[in-house]
Write a protein that holds these residues in place. Structure first.
Motif, PDB file in Angstrom:
ATOM      1  N   ARG A   1       4.555 -15.656 -25.334  1.00 41.20           N
ATOM      2  CA  ARG A   1       5.853 -15.178 -25.361  1.00 41.20           C
ATOM      3  C   ARG A   1       6.515 -15.714 -26.629  1.00 41.20           C
ATOM      4  O   ARG A   1       7.294 -15.151 -27.351  1.00 41.20           O
ATOM      5  CB  ARG A   1       6.769 -15.196 -24.179  1.00 41.20           C
ATOM      6  CG  ARG A   1       8.050 -14.711 -24.006  1.00 41.20           C
ATOM      7  CD  ARG A   1       8.543 -14.506 -22.738  1.00 41.20           C
ATOM      8  NE  ARG A   1       7.947 -13.666 -21.767  1.00 41.20           N
ATOM      9  CZ  ARG A   1       7.532 -14.009 -20.663  1.00 41.20           C
ATOM     10  NH1 ARG A   1       8.171 -15.072 -20.329  1.00 41.20           N
ATOM     11  NH2 ARG A   1       6.764 -13.085 -20.051  1.00 41.20           N
ATOM     12  N   THR A   2       6.365 -17.069 -26.834  1.00 35.14           N
ATOM     13  CA  THR A   2       7.133 -17.824 -27.744  1.00 35.14           C
ATOM     14  C   THR A   2       6.782 -17.261 -29.143  1.00 35.14           C
ATOM     15  O   THR A   2       7.445 -17.058 -30.254  1.00 35.14           O
ATOM     16  CB  THR A   2       6.743 -19.325 -27.835  1.00 35.14           C
ATOM     17  OG1 THR A   2       7.165 -19.796 -26.438  1.00 35.14           O
ATOM     18  CG2 THR A   2       7.291 -19.992 -28.898  1.00 35.14           C
TER      19      THR A   2
ATOM     20  N   LEU B   1       3.847  -3.721 -27.451  1.00 35.67           N
ATOM     21  CA  LEU B   1       3.040  -4.985 -27.014  1.00 35.67           C
ATOM     22  C   LEU B   1       3.429  -5.324 -25.807  1.00 35.67           C
ATOM     23  O   LEU B   1       2.709  -5.701 -24.901  1.00 35.67           O
ATOM     24  CB  LEU B   1       3.282  -6.029 -28.062  1.00 35.67           C
ATOM     25  CG  LEU B   1       2.697  -7.287 -27.874  1.00 35.67           C
ATOM     26  CD1 LEU B   1       1.058  -7.083 -27.906  1.00 35.67           C
ATOM     27  CD2 LEU B   1       3.190  -8.289 -28.927  1.00 35.67           C
ATOM     28  N   VAL B   2       4.779  -5.514 -25.372  1.00 32.80           N
ATOM     29  CA  VAL B   2       5.272  -6.203 -24.394  1.00 32.80           C
ATOM     30  C   VAL B   2       5.434  -5.502 -23.098  1.00 32.80           C
ATOM     31  O   VAL B   2       5.525  -5.793 -21.788  1.00 32.80           O
ATOM     32  CB  VAL B   2       6.372  -7.189 -24.500  1.00 32.80           C
ATOM     33  CG1 VAL B   2       6.342  -8.253 -25.528  1.00 32.80           C
ATOM     34  CG2 VAL B   2       7.735  -6.348 -25.099  1.00 32.80           C
ATOM     35  N   GLN B   3       5.598  -4.054 -23.252  1.00 37.08           N
ATOM     36  CA  GLN B   3       5.733  -3.073 -22.140  1.00 37.08           C
ATOM     37  C   GLN B   3       4.482  -2.352 -21.587  1.00 37.08           C
ATOM     38  O   GLN B   3       4.597  -1.690 -21.108  1.00 37.08           O
ATOM     39  CB  GLN B   3       6.764  -2.069 -22.618  1.00 37.08           C
ATOM     40  CG  GLN B   3       8.188  -2.692 -22.664  1.00 37.08           C
ATOM     41  CD  GLN B   3       9.389  -1.929 -23.041  1.00 37.08           C
ATOM     42  OE1 GLN B   3       9.312  -0.760 -22.710  1.00 37.08           O
ATOM     43  NE2 GLN B   3      10.556  -2.543 -22.899  1.00 37.08           N
ATOM     44  N   GLU B   4       3.415  -2.628 -22.449  1.00 31.06           N
ATOM     45  CA  GLU B   4       2.169  -1.952 -21.931  1.00 31.06           C
ATOM     46  C   GLU B   4       1.164  -2.919 -21.425  1.00 31.06           C
ATOM     47  O   GLU B   4       0.906  -3.695 -21.719  1.00 31.06           O
ATOM     48  CB  GLU B   4       1.373  -1.506 -23.378  1.00 31.06           C
ATOM     49  CG  GLU B   4       0.304  -0.669 -23.118  1.00 31.06           C
ATOM     50  CD  GLU B   4      -0.246   0.230 -24.435  1.00 31.06           C
ATOM     51  OE1 GLU B   4      -1.523   0.292 -24.532  1.00 31.06           O
ATOM     52  OE2 GLU B   4       0.623   0.315 -25.542  1.00 31.06           O
TER      53      GLU B   4
ATOM     54  N   ARG C   1      -1.133  -6.847 -21.314  1.00 27.54           N
ATOM     55  CA  ARG C   1      -0.765  -8.139 -20.496  1.00 27.54           C
ATOM     56  C   ARG C   1      -1.916  -8.870 -19.929  1.00 27.54           C
ATOM     57  O   ARG C   1      -2.858  -7.942 -19.208  1.00 27.54           O
ATOM     58  CB  ARG C   1       0.167  -7.813 -19.416  1.00 27.54           C
ATOM     59  CG  ARG C   1       0.796  -8.979 -18.863  1.00 27.54           C
ATOM     60  CD  ARG C   1       2.039  -8.823 -18.011  1.00 27.54           C
ATOM     61  NE  ARG C   1       2.396 -10.157 -17.425  1.00 27.54           N
ATOM     62  CZ  ARG C   1       3.494 -10.346 -16.849  1.00 27.54           C
ATOM     63  NH1 ARG C   1       4.240  -9.275 -16.607  1.00 27.54           N
ATOM     64  NH2 ARG C   1       3.800 -11.439 -16.200  1.00 27.54           N
ATOM     65  N   VAL C   2      -2.163  -9.946 -20.147  1.00 21.56           N
ATOM     66  CA  VAL C   2      -3.406 -10.698 -20.023  1.00 21.56           C
ATOM     67  C   VAL C   2      -3.153 -11.906 -19.072  1.00 21.56           C
ATOM     68  O   VAL C   2      -3.873 -12.616 -18.598  1.00 21.56           O
ATOM     69  CB  VAL C   2      -4.493 -11.342 -21.007  1.00 21.56           C
ATOM     70  CG1 VAL C   2      -4.815  -9.946 -21.884  1.00 21.56           C
ATOM     71  CG2 VAL C   2      -3.776 -12.184 -22.177  1.00 21.56           C
ATOM     72  N   GLY C   3      -1.605 -12.115 -18.777  1.00 22.09           N
ATOM     73  CA  GLY C   3      -1.525 -13.263 -18.076  1.00 22.09           C
ATOM     74  C   GLY C   3       0.446 -13.332 -18.175  1.00 22.09           C
ATOM     75  O   GLY C   3       0.816 -12.505 -18.744  1.00 22.09           O
ATOM     76  N   ARG C   4       0.806 -14.137 -17.466  1.00 19.40           N
ATOM     77  CA  ARG C   4       2.143 -14.392 -17.471  1.00 19.40           C
ATOM     78  C   ARG C   4       2.672 -14.762 -18.948  1.00 19.40           C
ATOM     79  O   ARG C   4       2.500 -16.041 -19.247  1.00 19.40           O
ATOM     80  CB  ARG C   4       2.664 -15.194 -16.435  1.00 19.40           C
ATOM     81  CG  ARG C   4       4.189 -15.495 -16.369  1.00 19.40           C
ATOM     82  CD  ARG C   4       4.434 -16.277 -15.369  1.00 19.40           C
ATOM     83  NE  ARG C   4       6.134 -16.379 -15.436  1.00 19.40           N
ATOM     84  CZ  ARG C   4       6.888 -17.233 -14.621  1.00 19.40           C
ATOM     85  NH1 ARG C   4       6.127 -18.198 -13.529  1.00 19.40           N
ATOM     86  NH2 ARG C   4       8.076 -17.290 -14.523  1.00 19.40           N
ATOM     87  N   GLY C   5       3.493 -13.931 -19.752  1.00 19.85           N
ATOM     88  CA  GLY C   5       3.685 -14.150 -20.927  1.00 19.85           C
ATOM     89  C   GLY C   5       2.656 -14.172 -22.025  1.00 19.85           C
ATOM     90  O   GLY C   5       2.817 -14.781 -23.050  1.00 19.85           O
TER      91      GLY C   5
END
Length: 69
Positions: A26-27, A44-47, A51-55
């Motif tokens: 996320r950073t 990227l962030v809404q698909e 997502r492969v883990g938290r953040g």
């Protein structure tokens, strides 16, 4: 404007700043987004499949060369 319009500049800046990574945290997403003057890209962030883990988000699909069939 096409939905994919901000992918290329985003990915180019990721490569410039972080090299050939396939996962962003996320950073990193916030850093690149801020440098481009955009919010975190929805593609990227809404698909969910990215997502492969938290953040953590995968950009591996974007780095794979596309072939014409």
């Amino acid at each position: 404007m096409p939905r994919l319009a901000n992918r290329e500049p985003f990915l180019a800046l990721v490569k410039e700043r972080y090299g050939n990574v396939t996962t962003l945290n996320r950073t990193m997403v916030n850093d690149v987004s801020s440098a481009l003057g955009i919010v975190a890209p929805a593609w990227l962030v809404q698909e969910p499949r990215r997502r492969v883990g938290r953040g953590l988000y995968s950009i591996d699909m974007e780095l794979t060369p596309r072939t014409k069939e």
